[in-house]
Design a protein around this motif. Sequence first.
Motif, PDB file in Angstrom:
ATOM      1  N   HIS A  57       0.828  -1.212   0.000  1.00  0.00           N
ATOM      2  CA  HIS A  57       0.000   0.000   0.000  1.00  0.00           C
ATOM      3  C   HIS A  57       0.860   1.259   0.000  1.00  0.00           C
ATOM      4  O   HIS A  57       0.595   2.199  -0.749  1.00  0.00           O
ATOM      5  CB  HIS A  57      -0.932  -0.033   1.214  1.00  0.00           C
TER       6      HIS A  57
ATOM      7  N   SER B 288       0.895   3.885  -3.143  1.00  0.00           N
ATOM      8  CA  SER B 288       0.473   5.270  -2.901  1.00  0.00           C
ATOM      9  C   SER B 288       1.591   6.250  -3.196  1.00  0.00           C
ATOM     10  O   SER B 288       1.337   7.344  -3.718  1.00  0.00           O
ATOM     11  CB  SER B 288      -0.040   5.431  -1.472  1.00  0.00           C
TER      12      SER B 288
ATOM     13  N   ARG C 164      -3.915   4.669   4.691  1.00  0.00           N
ATOM     14  CA  ARG C 164      -3.175   5.908   4.862  1.00  0.00           C
ATOM     15  C   ARG C 164      -2.914   6.161   6.286  1.00  0.00           C
ATOM     16  O   ARG C 164      -2.392   6.628   7.028  1.00  0.00           O
ATOM     17  CB  ARG C 164      -3.913   7.068   4.207  1.00  0.00           C
TER      18      ARG C 164
ATOM     19  N   CYS D  72      -8.958   4.328   2.625  1.00  0.00           N
ATOM     20  CA  CYS D  72      -7.939   4.069   1.614  1.00  0.00           C
ATOM     21  C   CYS D  72      -8.582   4.082   0.232  1.00  0.00           C
ATOM     22  O   CYS D  72      -9.554   3.364  -0.009  1.00  0.00           O
ATOM     23  CB  CYS D  72      -7.304   2.706   1.872  1.00  0.00           C
TER      24      CYS D  72
ATOM     25  N   TYR E  80       1.600   6.855  -6.906  1.00  0.00           N
ATOM     26  CA  TYR E  80       0.455   7.666  -7.308  1.00  0.00           C
ATOM     27  C   TYR E  80       0.686   9.134  -6.939  1.00  0.00           C
ATOM     28  O   TYR E  80       0.459  10.031  -7.758  1.00  0.00           O
ATOM     29  CB  TYR E  80      -0.828   7.149  -6.657  1.00  0.00           C
TER      30      TYR E  80
ATOM     31  N   TRP F 249      -5.361   2.015  -4.132  1.00  0.00           N
ATOM     32  CA  TRP F 249      -4.231   1.811  -3.231  1.00  0.00           C
ATOM     33  C   TRP F 249      -4.393   0.569  -2.369  1.00  0.00           C
ATOM     34  O   TRP F 249      -3.528   0.251  -1.566  1.00  0.00           O
ATOM     35  CB  TRP F 249      -4.045   3.017  -2.323  1.00  0.00           C
TER      36      TRP F 249
END
Length: 180
Positions: free
Chosen positions: A46, A50, A180, A90, A53, A94
């Motif tokens: 993850h 992320s 996150r 999230c 991205y 992700w």
Amino acid sequence: MEREGILRALQAGRDALGRALDGVDAEIEHRRPANGGWTIAECVEHVAVSERYLLGRLRAAQPAERSLENRVREAQIQARGADRTRPVECPADWQPRGRFASALEALADFDAARAETVAFVESFDGDPRSWMTDHPVIPGPVNVVELLLTMAVHPARHAQQIEELHCGQGSGAIKSGEGR
């Protein structure tokens, strides 16, 4: 936040992630927590996905007419990003999907993306608070400093989660759909 401060924050996030993974072996990294949350390997996946991205969002930033400095919002991003007691949804893209065979493979991908993020910061010319982009979780446009702050704190947030999972200090895992 000055360039050097941002670079230190980015490094601190990476260092926290690396420390959290010390001593994690293949058996531990794929162990599913009792509450059904993410494994250690999924946490690192993850973080890697992320980072890539958000690096794209950095590169897509556009200049604004003026600097949009908001030190209160910057402080909130740092505080909330580090606070694991507050779940954050999230983004679907992700979510862990088994993109990497191991946490170390995911960490290598994260490191490559983080190196590009650092290069972006080092070569950025201008006021980063006057360049705007978006973030999938933070409402409204964000300036480049705000985005970089989220990128800095994000791996440290998941490092805490990994330490909880590795040391058995609670469920530690964020449930599916939370991240996150």
